[in-house]
Enzyme design. Sequence first.
Site, PDB file in Angstrom:
ATOM      1  N   SER A 127      60.332  58.947  -9.956  1.00 42.32           N
ATOM      2  CA  SER A 127      61.794  58.945  -9.880  1.00 42.32           C
ATOM      3  C   SER A 127      62.340  57.538 -10.055  1.00 42.32           C
ATOM      4  O   SER A 127      61.687  56.551  -9.687  1.00 42.32           O
ATOM      5  CB  SER A 127      62.195  59.468  -8.501  1.00 42.32           C
ATOM      6  OG  SER A 127      63.547  59.189  -8.233  1.00 42.32           O
ATOM      7  N   TYR A 152      61.160  59.414   1.310  1.00 41.09           N
ATOM      8  CA  TYR A 152      60.997  60.137   0.040  1.00 41.09           C
ATOM      9  C   TYR A 152      60.692  59.139  -1.085  1.00 41.09           C
ATOM     10  O   TYR A 152      59.732  59.298  -1.844  1.00 41.09           O
ATOM     11  CB  TYR A 152      62.267  60.936  -0.268  1.00 41.09           C
ATOM     12  CG  TYR A 152      62.433  61.295  -1.728  1.00 41.09           C
ATOM     13  CD1 TYR A 152      61.747  62.370  -2.282  1.00 41.09           C
ATOM     14  CD2 TYR A 152      63.271  60.544  -2.563  1.00 41.09           C
ATOM     15  CE1 TYR A 152      61.888  62.680  -3.634  1.00 41.09           C
ATOM     16  CE2 TYR A 152      63.411  60.847  -3.906  1.00 41.09           C
ATOM     17  CZ  TYR A 152      62.716  61.919  -4.434  1.00 41.09           C
ATOM     18  OH  TYR A 152      62.858  62.218  -5.766  1.00 41.09           O
ATOM     19  N   LYS A 156      57.217  58.325  -3.531  1.00 42.54           N
ATOM     20  CA  LYS A 156      57.159  58.199  -4.995  1.00 42.54           C
ATOM     21  C   LYS A 156      56.465  56.886  -5.379  1.00 42.54           C
ATOM     22  O   LYS A 156      55.607  56.867  -6.256  1.00 42.54           O
ATOM     23  CB  LYS A 156      58.568  58.254  -5.605  1.00 42.54           C
ATOM     24  CG  LYS A 156      59.253  59.615  -5.482  1.00 42.54           C
ATOM     25  CD  LYS A 156      58.559  60.696  -6.288  1.00 42.54           C
ATOM     26  CE  LYS A 156      59.206  62.057  -6.148  1.00 42.54           C
ATOM     27  NZ  LYS A 156      58.370  63.164  -6.640  1.00 42.54           N
TER      28      LYS A 156
HETATM   29  C1  UD1 Z   1      68.782  61.270  -5.540  1.00 42.84           C
HETATM   30  C2  UD1 Z   1      67.526  60.504  -5.264  1.00 42.84           C
HETATM   31  C3  UD1 Z   1      66.669  60.514  -6.505  1.00 42.84           C
HETATM   32  C4  UD1 Z   1      66.431  61.918  -6.974  1.00 42.84           C
HETATM   33  C5  UD1 Z   1      67.781  62.555  -7.236  1.00 42.84           C
HETATM   34  C6  UD1 Z   1      67.653  63.975  -7.729  1.00 42.84           C
HETATM   35  C7  UD1 Z   1      67.386  58.359  -4.046  1.00 42.84           C
HETATM   36  C8  UD1 Z   1      68.067  57.090  -3.718  1.00 42.84           C
HETATM   37  N1  UD1 Z   1      67.985  59.166  -4.871  1.00 42.84           N
HETATM   38  O1  UD1 Z   1      69.517  60.497  -6.502  1.00 42.84           O
HETATM   39  O2  UD1 Z   1      65.449  59.922  -6.244  1.00 42.84           O
HETATM   40  O3  UD1 Z   1      65.687  61.893  -8.160  1.00 42.84           O
HETATM   41  O4  UD1 Z   1      68.512  62.547  -6.028  1.00 42.84           O
HETATM   42  O5  UD1 Z   1      67.189  64.815  -6.723  1.00 42.84           O
HETATM   43  O6  UD1 Z   1      66.328  58.600  -3.572  1.00 42.84           O
HETATM   44  N2  UD1 Z   1      77.610  62.271  -4.695  1.00 42.84           N
HETATM   45  C9  UD1 Z   1      78.899  62.533  -4.277  1.00 42.84           C
HETATM   46  N3  UD1 Z   1      79.122  63.682  -3.583  1.00 42.84           N
HETATM   47  C10 UD1 Z   1      78.130  64.583  -3.285  1.00 42.84           C
HETATM   48  C11 UD1 Z   1      76.825  64.306  -3.736  1.00 42.84           C
HETATM   49  C12 UD1 Z   1      76.585  63.137  -4.423  1.00 42.84           C
HETATM   50  O7  UD1 Z   1      79.813  61.753  -4.503  1.00 42.84           O
HETATM   51  O8  UD1 Z   1      78.409  65.605  -2.635  1.00 42.84           O
HETATM   52  C13 UD1 Z   1      77.359  61.043  -5.459  1.00 42.84           C
HETATM   53  C14 UD1 Z   1      76.366  60.109  -4.812  1.00 42.84           C
HETATM   54  O9  UD1 Z   1      77.007  59.251  -3.921  1.00 42.84           O
HETATM   55  C15 UD1 Z   1      75.767  59.403  -6.024  1.00 42.84           C
HETATM   56  C16 UD1 Z   1      75.850  60.454  -7.141  1.00 42.84           C
HETATM   57  O10 UD1 Z   1      76.793  61.414  -6.692  1.00 42.84           O
HETATM   58  O11 UD1 Z   1      76.585  58.337  -6.396  1.00 42.84           O
HETATM   59  C17 UD1 Z   1      74.530  61.145  -7.391  1.00 42.84           C
HETATM   60  O12 UD1 Z   1      74.017  61.618  -6.162  1.00 42.84           O
HETATM   61  P1  UD1 Z   1      72.768  62.608  -6.080  1.00 42.84           P
HETATM   62  O13 UD1 Z   1      72.962  63.754  -6.998  1.00 42.84           O
HETATM   63  O14 UD1 Z   1      72.508  62.906  -4.644  1.00 42.84           O
HETATM   64  O15 UD1 Z   1      71.571  61.763  -6.703  1.00 42.84           O
HETATM   65  P2  UD1 Z   1      71.070  60.280  -6.318  1.00 42.84           P
HETATM   66  O16 UD1 Z   1      71.363  59.942  -4.930  1.00 42.84           O
HETATM   67  O17 UD1 Z   1      71.492  59.356  -7.404  1.00 42.84           O
END
Ligand code: UD1
Length: 351
Positions: A127, A152, A156
């Site tokens: 990842s 997590y 990785k």
């Molecule tokens: C996370 C994991 C990554 C994993 C990926 C897919 C970390 C740091 N990140 O990535 O390893 O591969 O999930 O499972 O370990 N967001 C919102 N509202 C929400 C949900 C998310 O604003 O309800 C925003 C988050 O703040 C972020 C972006 O959307 O900026 C993406 O979030 P998310 O889909 O959870 O993925 P990551 O955190 O980037």
Amino acid sequence: MKKRVLVSGGAGYIGSHVTVELIAAGYEVVVADNMSNCDMTCFEGVKKITGRDDIPFEKIDCCDPAAVDKLFSDYAIDAVIHFAAFKAVGESVAEPLKYYRNNLLSFLNILEAAKSHSGCNVLFSSSATVYGEAETLPVTESTPRMPATSPYGNTKQMSEDILRDVVFATAKYDGKDGQWPVKGIALRYFNPMGAHPSALIGELPRGVPNNLVPFITQTAIGKRECLSIFGNDYPTADGTCLRDYIDVVDLAKAHVAAVSRMVEGKMKEDYEIFNIGTGRPVSVYELVTAFEKVNGLKLNYKFAPRRPGDVVAIWADTSLANKELGWKAERTLEQTLASAWAWEKHLAENA
Ligand code: UD1
């Protein structure tokens, strides 16, 4: 003879898409899953899409060494793609032992079995989380990994290192004492999203989704009241975080390219790493508005405080994968967001 690929965690979100693409490319696939985080929906979908009712399915837990070894003895495996792992970042912070035990033990068992059986290559699903808060963007495979921000992420990083060490240590083996060389590839995924164009397989989160896209689609369908956009005061153009969202079908095709490279003996090193992303940064706000536009709907969302542990921005330099794997992400953001919505609607219609 067709090459056979074992897909551990093959009934899950990415594993099911990879199974479809492997079969389309002419591979035999064995799916192994303990079903701890999914049901048979996606595996049934895989059978429909491929028109194959005979894909071997083994319900095993990769934490059980005897079960894993038996799998390798029962089938001649040319490559294993290891997905079987827990993946909720927040849960890993609350329950680190659960994550270290499951994610590391299952991988150790896979590697143990791989080196005890001749000619088995290992593809590990890593990842972008391994980069942490990178100092230079976009990240290349040689951008230094920063300390992991969650157990997590730590699993990785550790699994990548374990694979590298096993590849190095087994290079000298020749089958004496039943030990064989293992070659390995780690694919570092950026943010997988979307669903198969058939809408027969897709992401199926249990409970409240942690990831952005399932939260968006569940809000749009009315399962969730309101999407919180975590943070609009980041140092980016619109104040929201930047990510590299990769279509799950494109991602699946990268696995086929990597498996072919391994089984056809085209690797340049015995252990290789590739970034699998689009190379295009997209902000959370841009993603939300693109989803609204392409699907012709209004999403109920609000800006909320930053989520602890989020990095401001990360996106991939994909030139190595483009050149060496002959692979490139092809689907547009709009196509992917339309596929995610089609999948959510398919789930609602079949509930
Ligand atoms: C996370 C994991 C990554 C994993 C990926 C897919 C970390 C740091 N990140 O990535 O390893 O591969 O999930 O499972 O370990 N967001 C919102 N509202 C929400 C949900 C998310 O604003 O309800 C925003 C988050 O703040 C972020 C972006 O959307 O900026 C993406 O979030 P998310 O889909 O959870 O993925 P990551 O955190 O980037």
